[in-house]
Design a protein around this motif. Structure first.
Motif, PDB file in Angstrom:
ATOM      1  N   GLY A 122      44.581 -49.682  -1.820  1.00  0.00           N
ATOM      2  CA  GLY A 122      45.745 -49.555  -0.950  1.00  0.00           C
ATOM      3  C   GLY A 122      46.966 -48.905  -1.571  1.00  0.00           C
ATOM      4  O   GLY A 122      48.057 -48.957  -0.989  1.00  0.00           O
ATOM      5  N   LYS A 123      46.799 -48.221  -2.710  1.00  0.00           N
ATOM      6  CA  LYS A 123      47.953 -47.581  -3.332  1.00  0.00           C
ATOM      7  C   LYS A 123      48.514 -46.461  -2.445  1.00  0.00           C
ATOM      8  O   LYS A 123      49.717 -46.388  -2.234  1.00  0.00           O
ATOM      9  N   SER A 124      47.614 -45.601  -1.963  1.00  0.00           N
ATOM     10  CA  SER A 124      48.099 -44.492  -1.132  1.00  0.00           C
ATOM     11  C   SER A 124      48.647 -45.001   0.194  1.00  0.00           C
ATOM     12  O   SER A 124      49.595 -44.427   0.750  1.00  0.00           O
ATOM     13  N   THR A 125      48.057 -46.084   0.680  1.00  0.00           N
ATOM     14  CA  THR A 125      48.554 -46.684   1.914  1.00  0.00           C
ATOM     15  C   THR A 125      49.978 -47.197   1.698  1.00  0.00           C
ATOM     16  O   THR A 125      50.871 -46.976   2.528  1.00  0.00           O
ATOM     17  N   VAL A 130      55.222 -56.786   4.208  1.00  0.00           N
ATOM     18  CA  VAL A 130      54.554 -55.730   4.961  1.00  0.00           C
ATOM     19  C   VAL A 130      53.070 -56.054   5.172  1.00  0.00           C
ATOM     20  O   VAL A 130      52.364 -56.458   4.238  1.00  0.00           O
ATOM     21  N   HIS A 131      52.630 -55.877   6.400  1.00  0.00           N
ATOM     22  CA  HIS A 131      51.203 -55.938   6.734  1.00  0.00           C
ATOM     23  C   HIS A 131      50.793 -54.578   7.248  1.00  0.00           C
ATOM     24  O   HIS A 131      51.466 -54.016   8.101  1.00  0.00           O
ATOM     25  N   ALA A 140      40.024 -55.441   8.242  1.00  0.00           N
ATOM     26  CA  ALA A 140      40.761 -56.162   7.191  1.00  0.00           C
ATOM     27  C   ALA A 140      42.096 -55.472   6.919  1.00  0.00           C
ATOM     28  O   ALA A 140      42.212 -54.250   7.078  1.00  0.00           O
ATOM     29  N   ASP A 141      43.071 -56.272   6.532  1.00  0.00           N
ATOM     30  CA  ASP A 141      44.376 -55.705   6.168  1.00  0.00           C
ATOM     31  C   ASP A 141      44.253 -54.965   4.844  1.00  0.00           C
ATOM     32  O   ASP A 141      43.587 -55.439   3.921  1.00  0.00           O
ATOM     33  N   VAL A 142      44.877 -53.813   4.753  1.00  0.00           N
ATOM     34  CA  VAL A 142      44.984 -53.141   3.456  1.00  0.00           C
ATOM     35  C   VAL A 142      46.163 -53.741   2.687  1.00  0.00           C
ATOM     36  O   VAL A 142      46.064 -54.038   1.500  1.00  0.00           O
ATOM     37  N   LEU A 143      47.269 -53.947   3.386  1.00  0.00           N
ATOM     38  CA  LEU A 143      48.426 -54.609   2.770  1.00  0.00           C
ATOM     39  C   LEU A 143      48.666 -55.901   3.523  1.00  0.00           C
ATOM     40  O   LEU A 143      48.768 -55.890   4.757  1.00  0.00           O
ATOM     41  N   ARG A 144      48.720 -56.985   2.786  1.00  0.00           N
ATOM     42  CA  ARG A 144      48.925 -58.278   3.423  1.00  0.00           C
ATOM     43  C   ARG A 144      50.126 -58.965   2.788  1.00  0.00           C
ATOM     44  O   ARG A 144      50.110 -59.258   1.600  1.00  0.00           O
ATOM     45  N   ASP A 145      51.156 -59.160   3.583  1.00  0.00           N
ATOM     46  CA  ASP A 145      52.363 -59.849   3.122  1.00  0.00           C
ATOM     47  C   ASP A 145      52.846 -59.259   1.792  1.00  0.00           C
ATOM     48  O   ASP A 145      53.120 -59.969   0.833  1.00  0.00           O
ATOM     49  N   ILE A 171      47.902 -54.411  -7.227  1.00  0.00           N
ATOM     50  CA  ILE A 171      47.691 -54.415  -5.775  1.00  0.00           C
ATOM     51  C   ILE A 171      46.237 -54.760  -5.459  1.00  0.00           C
ATOM     52  O   ILE A 171      45.318 -54.328  -6.163  1.00  0.00           O
ATOM     53  N   GLY A 172      46.056 -55.542  -4.405  1.00  0.00           N
ATOM     54  CA  GLY A 172      44.719 -55.806  -3.891  1.00  0.00           C
ATOM     55  C   GLY A 172      43.815 -56.529  -4.851  1.00  0.00           C
ATOM     56  O   GLY A 172      42.614 -56.288  -4.876  1.00  0.00           O
ATOM     57  N   GLU A 173      44.369 -57.425  -5.663  1.00  0.00           N
ATOM     58  CA  GLU A 173      43.518 -58.086  -6.647  1.00  0.00           C
ATOM     59  C   GLU A 173      42.968 -59.416  -6.171  1.00  0.00           C
ATOM     60  O   GLU A 173      42.137 -60.012  -6.841  1.00  0.00           O
ATOM     61  N   THR A 174      43.438 -59.878  -5.014  1.00  0.00           N
ATOM     62  CA  THR A 174      42.882 -61.132  -4.501  1.00  0.00           C
ATOM     63  C   THR A 174      41.408 -60.922  -4.213  1.00  0.00           C
ATOM     64  O   THR A 174      41.010 -60.001  -3.507  1.00  0.00           O
ATOM     65  N   SER A 175      40.587 -61.753  -4.779  1.00  0.00           N
ATOM     66  CA  SER A 175      39.151 -61.522  -4.739  1.00  0.00           C
ATOM     67  C   SER A 175      38.551 -61.875  -3.383  1.00  0.00           C
ATOM     68  O   SER A 175      38.861 -62.886  -2.788  1.00  0.00           O
ATOM     69  N   ASP A 176      37.688 -60.982  -2.914  1.00  0.00           N
ATOM     70  CA  ASP A 176      36.975 -61.243  -1.651  1.00  0.00           C
ATOM     71  C   ASP A 176      35.785 -62.166  -1.877  1.00  0.00           C
ATOM     72  O   ASP A 176      35.183 -62.646  -0.925  1.00  0.00           O
TER      73      ASP A 176
END
Ligand SMILES: Nc1ncnc2c1ncn2[C@@H]1O[C@H](COP(=O)(O)OP(=O)(O)O)[C@@H](O)[C@H]1O
Ligand SMILES: [Mg+2]
Length: 218
Positions: A42-45, A8-9, A17-22, A209-214
């Protein structure tokens, strides 16, 4: 699988920026998954996408093996998919029992069977039968949240999605509500979005979720 998100994207309009990426996730009946991460990740998303309230730009959502879209939301929500939110919107002047049976009444069940099933769900989340007749506005926050769990389960959903269901409660009440949620939801695929490590630790599995560092490479 009761719930499967496949690649899901998701991006909000006008966001860069994507909130959910792959993002992929499979949850079987009887299994619980905590989706954890700090605020804004992005939990609620994810809850919106899994609950067919938000349409991903790409990727698929399968409920009981069938690909579903936001067009299916009104048919599935409250039936195959149950939802618990941070604060329950109970009808304040209706009784605890009435609030719990409403989804069944709107699905066309008769009052007797709806009341019986609602009473069973309320008992499962630890509401005292003496409180079934009380107006919902008179109950405590923890009780109201358990009514919300019972109401989400009364339609016997295959998938139960809960978004920060204990965030508005004190620690002790949160633990009681969390335990009620996990025990009452054992026959569903439970996906719990939370930033609370104690609550998340009750799940069979934790997904970060979303832990990939910017700031990678800095
Ligand atoms: N309706 C919206 N429109 C635009 N951006 C949004 C919207 N809702 C959330 N966002 C943004 O998407 C990201 C993820 O938000 P959210 O899913 O609410 O995270 P969480 O539930 O983990 O706190 C955040 O950056 C947030 O600001
Ligand atoms: Mg949130």
């Amino acid at each position: 699988m009761s719930l499967e998100l496949r690649s899901v994207h998701f991006r909000y309009p006008r966001m860069d920026a994507d909130v959910l990426r792959d993002f992929s996730l499979s949850v079987a009946r009887g299994e619980s998954v905590a989706v954890m991460g700090p605020s804004g990740r992005g939990k609620s998303t994810l809850m919106g996408v899994a609950g067919l309230m938000l349409a991903p730009q790409s990727g698929r959502v399968f409920v009981n093996g069938i690909a579903r879209t936001t067009k299916d939301a009104s048919r599935l929500l409250g039936r195959e998919i149950g939802v618990v939110l941070q604060s329950v919107n109970v009808l304040p002047r209706r009784s605890v029992l009435d609030n719990t049976m409403l989804p069944l009444l709107s699905s066309g069940y008769g009052r007797d069977i709806a009341a019986r099933r609602a009473a069973r769900c309320l008992a499962e989340v630890g509401i005292d039968p003496a409180d079934f007749g009380r107006q919902a506005r008179g109950v405590s926050g923890g009780q109201a949240q358990r009514v919300g769990v019972a109401r989400a389960l009364v339609g016997e959903p295959s998938v139960l999605l809960a978004d920060e269901p204990t965030a508005s409660l004190d620690a002790r009440t949160a633990r009681l509500v969390g335990e009620a949620l996990f025990s009452a939801a054992r026959s569903t695929a439970l996906v719990l979005m939370t930033h609370d490590e104690t609550l998340g630790g009750l799940a069979d599995r934790i997904v970060r979720i979303g832990e990939t560092s910017d700031i990678e490479g800095e």
